[in-house]
Design a protein around this motif. Structure first.
Motif, PDB file in Angstrom:
ATOM      1  N   PRO A 183       0.187  -2.694   4.693  1.00 42.37           N
ATOM      2  CA  PRO A 183      -0.928  -1.743   4.673  1.00 42.37           C
ATOM      3  C   PRO A 183      -0.481  -0.343   4.281  1.00 42.37           C
ATOM      4  O   PRO A 183       0.669   0.047   4.488  1.00 42.37           O
ATOM      5  CB  PRO A 183      -1.457  -1.773   6.110  1.00 42.37           C
ATOM      6  N   GLY A 184      -1.405   0.396   3.714  1.00 41.02           N
ATOM      7  CA  GLY A 184      -1.137   1.779   3.331  1.00 41.02           C
ATOM      8  C   GLY A 184      -2.160   2.722   3.932  1.00 41.02           C
ATOM      9  O   GLY A 184      -3.183   2.297   4.469  1.00 41.02           O
ATOM     10  N   ILE A 185      -1.900   4.003   3.845  1.00 41.73           N
ATOM     11  CA  ILE A 185      -2.836   5.024   4.316  1.00 41.73           C
ATOM     12  C   ILE A 185      -3.905   5.214   3.244  1.00 41.73           C
ATOM     13  O   ILE A 185      -3.613   5.609   2.122  1.00 41.73           O
ATOM     14  CB  ILE A 185      -2.114   6.344   4.601  1.00 41.73           C
ATOM     15  N   SER A 186      -5.140   4.907   3.585  1.00 43.39           N
ATOM     16  CA  SER A 186      -6.216   4.950   2.604  1.00 43.39           C
ATOM     17  C   SER A 186      -6.712   6.372   2.364  1.00 43.39           C
ATOM     18  O   SER A 186      -6.446   7.287   3.148  1.00 43.39           O
ATOM     19  CB  SER A 186      -7.388   4.087   3.074  1.00 43.39           C
ATOM     20  N   SER A 187      -7.470   6.545   1.288  1.00 47.73           N
ATOM     21  CA  SER A 187      -8.070   7.849   1.011  1.00 47.73           C
ATOM     22  C   SER A 187      -9.059   8.238   2.106  1.00 47.73           C
ATOM     23  O   SER A 187      -9.293   9.419   2.353  1.00 47.73           O
ATOM     24  CB  SER A 187      -8.774   7.836  -0.347  1.00 47.73           C
ATOM     25  N   VAL A 188      -9.642   7.226   2.772  1.00 46.02           N
ATOM     26  CA  VAL A 188     -10.583   7.500   3.864  1.00 46.02           C
ATOM     27  C   VAL A 188      -9.854   8.175   5.024  1.00 46.02           C
ATOM     28  O   VAL A 188     -10.304   9.204   5.553  1.00 46.02           O
ATOM     29  CB  VAL A 188     -11.254   6.194   4.333  1.00 46.02           C
ATOM     30  N   GLY A 200       0.843  -1.193   0.000  1.00 43.39           N
ATOM     31  CA  GLY A 200       0.000   0.000   0.000  1.00 43.39           C
ATOM     32  C   GLY A 200       0.875   1.238   0.000  1.00 43.39           C
ATOM     33  O   GLY A 200       1.765   1.369   0.849  1.00 43.39           O
ATOM     34  N   ILE A 201       0.634   2.132  -0.963  1.00 48.42           N
ATOM     35  CA  ILE A 201       1.513   3.300  -1.104  1.00 48.42           C
ATOM     36  C   ILE A 201       0.829   4.609  -0.712  1.00 48.42           C
ATOM     37  O   ILE A 201       1.358   5.684  -0.970  1.00 48.42           O
ATOM     38  CB  ILE A 201       2.069   3.404  -2.534  1.00 48.42           C
ATOM     39  N   GLY A 202      -0.357   4.513  -0.083  1.00 46.86           N
ATOM     40  CA  GLY A 202      -1.017   5.732   0.364  1.00 46.86           C
ATOM     41  C   GLY A 202      -1.941   6.321  -0.688  1.00 46.86           C
ATOM     42  O   GLY A 202      -2.054   5.823  -1.804  1.00 46.86           O
ATOM     43  N   ALA A 203      -2.575   7.411  -0.307  1.00 46.18           N
ATOM     44  CA  ALA A 203      -3.619   7.992  -1.136  1.00 46.18           C
ATOM     45  C   ALA A 203      -3.106   8.968  -2.190  1.00 46.18           C
ATOM     46  O   ALA A 203      -3.899   9.549  -2.926  1.00 46.18           O
ATOM     47  CB  ALA A 203      -4.642   8.701  -0.253  1.00 46.18           C
ATOM     48  N   GLY A 204      -1.807   9.167  -2.268  1.00 46.61           N
ATOM     49  CA  GLY A 204      -1.291  10.069  -3.277  1.00 46.61           C
ATOM     50  C   GLY A 204      -0.075  10.865  -2.854  1.00 46.61           C
ATOM     51  O   GLY A 204       0.744  11.245  -3.681  1.00 46.61           O
ATOM     52  N   ASP A 205       0.059  11.122  -1.561  1.00 47.84           N
ATOM     53  CA  ASP A 205       1.194  11.874  -1.054  1.00 47.84           C
ATOM     54  C   ASP A 205       2.378  10.927  -0.847  1.00 47.84           C
ATOM     55  O   ASP A 205       2.286   9.994  -0.048  1.00 47.84           O
ATOM     56  CB  ASP A 205       0.816  12.525   0.276  1.00 47.84           C
ATOM     57  N   PRO A 206       3.487  11.113  -1.563  1.00 47.09           N
ATOM     58  CA  PRO A 206       4.639  10.221  -1.395  1.00 47.09           C
ATOM     59  C   PRO A 206       5.140  10.156   0.048  1.00 47.09           C
ATOM     60  O   PRO A 206       5.744   9.163   0.443  1.00 47.09           O
ATOM     61  CB  PRO A 206       5.695  10.833  -2.324  1.00 47.09           C
ATOM     62  N   ASP A 207       4.896  11.194   0.843  1.00 40.55           N
ATOM     63  CA  ASP A 207       5.332  11.193   2.236  1.00 40.55           C
ATOM     64  C   ASP A 207       4.530  10.217   3.099  1.00 40.55           C
ATOM     65  O   ASP A 207       4.894   9.948   4.251  1.00 40.55           O
ATOM     66  CB  ASP A 207       5.220  12.590   2.837  1.00 40.55           C
ATOM     67  N   GLN A 208       3.421   9.698   2.563  1.00 40.16           N
ATOM     68  CA  GLN A 208       2.603   8.758   3.327  1.00 40.16           C
ATOM     69  C   GLN A 208       3.149   7.333   3.287  1.00 40.16           C
ATOM     70  O   GLN A 208       2.618   6.451   3.959  1.00 40.16           O
ATOM     71  CB  GLN A 208       1.163   8.763   2.801  1.00 40.16           C
ATOM     72  N   ARG A 226       3.953   6.262  -9.046  1.00 41.85           N
ATOM     73  CA  ARG A 226       4.588   5.031  -8.591  1.00 41.85           C
ATOM     74  C   ARG A 226       6.077   5.034  -8.941  1.00 41.85           C
ATOM     75  O   ARG A 226       6.922   4.626  -8.149  1.00 41.85           O
ATOM     76  CB  ARG A 226       3.890   3.822  -9.203  1.00 41.85           C
ATOM     77  N   ARG A 227       6.406   5.493 -10.132  1.00 43.41           N
ATOM     78  CA  ARG A 227       7.814   5.559 -10.533  1.00 43.41           C
ATOM     79  C   ARG A 227       8.576   6.584  -9.681  1.00 43.41           C
ATOM     80  O   ARG A 227       9.739   6.377  -9.343  1.00 43.41           O
ATOM     81  CB  ARG A 227       7.921   5.897 -12.016  1.00 43.41           C
ATOM     82  N   GLU A 228       7.932   7.686  -9.336  1.00 42.30           N
ATOM     83  CA  GLU A 228       8.577   8.680  -8.480  1.00 42.30           C
ATOM     84  C   GLU A 228       8.900   8.081  -7.108  1.00 42.30           C
ATOM     85  O   GLU A 228       9.961   8.357  -6.532  1.00 42.30           O
ATOM     86  CB  GLU A 228       7.658   9.888  -8.306  1.00 42.30           C
ATOM     87  N   ILE A 229       8.003   7.273  -6.587  1.00 41.01           N
ATOM     88  CA  ILE A 229       8.231   6.627  -5.296  1.00 41.01           C
ATOM     89  C   ILE A 229       9.441   5.692  -5.378  1.00 41.01           C
ATOM     90  O   ILE A 229      10.301   5.682  -4.494  1.00 41.01           O
ATOM     91  CB  ILE A 229       6.971   5.857  -4.853  1.00 41.01           C
ATOM     92  N   LEU A 230       9.523   4.933  -6.469  1.00 41.97           N
ATOM     93  CA  LEU A 230      10.658   4.026  -6.635  1.00 41.97           C
ATOM     94  C   LEU A 230      11.961   4.805  -6.761  1.00 41.97           C
ATOM     95  O   LEU A 230      12.978   4.453  -6.148  1.00 41.97           O
ATOM     96  CB  LEU A 230      10.442   3.142  -7.865  1.00 41.97           C
ATOM     97  N   ASP A 231      11.940   5.868  -7.546  1.00 43.21           N
ATOM     98  CA  ASP A 231      13.148   6.682  -7.731  1.00 43.21           C
ATOM     99  C   ASP A 231      13.609   7.308  -6.423  1.00 43.21           C
ATOM    100  O   ASP A 231      14.815   7.488  -6.192  1.00 43.21           O
ATOM    101  CB  ASP A 231      12.893   7.779  -8.763  1.00 43.21           C
ATOM    102  N   ALA A 232      12.648   7.659  -5.568  1.00 43.00           N
ATOM    103  CA  ALA A 232      12.987   8.339  -4.314  1.00 43.00           C
ATOM    104  C   ALA A 232      13.613   7.410  -3.286  1.00 43.00           C
ATOM    105  O   ALA A 232      14.398   7.850  -2.442  1.00 43.00           O
ATOM    106  CB  ALA A 232      11.747   8.999  -3.727  1.00 43.00           C
ATOM    107  N   HIS A 233      13.287   6.125  -3.353  1.00 40.02           N
ATOM    108  CA  HIS A 233      13.695   5.220  -2.278  1.00 40.02           C
ATOM    109  C   HIS A 233      14.658   4.118  -2.707  1.00 40.02           C
ATOM    110  O   HIS A 233      15.174   3.399  -1.834  1.00 40.02           O
ATOM    111  CB  HIS A 233      12.457   4.574  -1.643  1.00 40.02           C
ATOM    112  N   LEU A 234      14.911   3.969  -3.997  1.00 39.70           N
ATOM    113  CA  LEU A 234      15.750   2.869  -4.465  1.00 39.70           C
ATOM    114  C   LEU A 234      16.918   3.372  -5.307  1.00 39.70           C
ATOM    115  O   LEU A 234      16.816   4.399  -5.986  1.00 39.70           O
ATOM    116  CB  LEU A 234      14.913   1.878  -5.291  1.00 39.70           C
TER     117      LEU A 234
END
Length: 257
Positions: A143-148, A8-16, A47-55
């Motif tokens: 688990p990820g942070i949901s939009s809810v 789960g990668i969160g609702a859109g904010d890469p910081d989540q 999704r690619r931005e998340i990978l670039d930021a952490h790998l």
């Protein structure tokens, strides 16, 4: 044995992204991304931005595949069969990707928007792949942070009131009537702005679209007063981006026990 992470990668904010998710990313050899077409290319881009930021560059592979089309015109009795057909088509893609792209002792991952356990099909599809028996693997769920969760946090309100239940449902179900015995209802997957049917009732709405992204839109207030504004903003956003992802909480007034 092959291993698959459902992250789960969160609702859109890469910081989540959680620390557990980052650890899973760093233990993955190949990531599978389903392309939903040009209109939703920013979902793949995030999704690619998340990978670039952490790998580290070159430490992993990305395999993209076109997501099968779903019959979104199917309604009534045809809705469930249409969803079933779409899931089976996805299962065929997952089966092939895992079998071809993940080595016998390798690790693959699917990056799931929000939380994999809340209105997402990935877990059910992986179970269908395992039931087919053509490819073996073990999988876990991060688990990820949901939009809810993000919605109520951004509106600085609670999901439920003291000692009272909250229900999470879909636009299709809300169209059948407001749930009995519940005054706080979260609505997801509502393509038809079903909240408009309740604009004459005494309730508040906390609405959000593209939550956690630079395009985020938030509106809250008495439903009857803000419903036209939400309708206008939603139409403009959909026209601008070609798609919309929104969630809202309806809070009925009355007995405030």
């Amino acid at each position: 044995m092959r291993k698959i992470h459902v992250i789960g990668i969160g609702a859109g904010d890469p910081d989540q992204l959680t620390l557990q998710a980052v650890k899973a990313l760093r233990g993955t050899d190949v990531f599978f991304l389903l392309d939903k077409g040009e209109a939703k290319s920013d979902l793949t881009g995030l999704r690619r931005e998340i990978l670039d930021a952490h790998l580290e560059p070159g430490s992993y592979r990305v395999v993209e595949e076109r997501d099968p089309e779903r019959d979104r015109k199917a309604g009534g009795a045809g809705y469930s069969p249409a969803v079933g057909d779409w899931r089976s088509a996805r299962a065929g893609i997952y089966e092939r990707l895992i079998g071809q792209e993940v080595g016998a002792d390798g690790t693959g991952a699917f990056l799931v928007w929000g939380d994999p356990a809340l209105y997402d099909s990935t877990l059910a599809i992986l179970e269908e792949v395992l039931e087919r028996g053509a490819v073996e693997f073990a999988y876990d769920v991060i688990p990820g942070i949901s939009s809810v969760s993000s919605l109520v946090a951004r509106h600085r309100t609670g999901l439920n009131r003291v000692g009272r239940p909250v229900q999470i449902t879909t636009g299709r179900r809300l169209a059948e009537g407001f749930p009995d015995g519940v005054d706080d209802v979260v609505v997801m997957l509502d393509a038809h702005q079903t909240f408009l049917r309740y604009a004459g009732e005494d309730m508040d709405i906390y609405w959000g679209a593209y939550i956690g992204t630079p395009d985020e839109i938030l509106v809250s207030g008495r439903l009857g007063e803000v419903a036209p504004r939400i309708e206008e903003l939603r139409a403009a956003a959909r026209e601008r981006k070609g798609w919309i992802m929104d969630t809202y909480l309806l809070r009925r007034h009355g007995d405030e026990r």
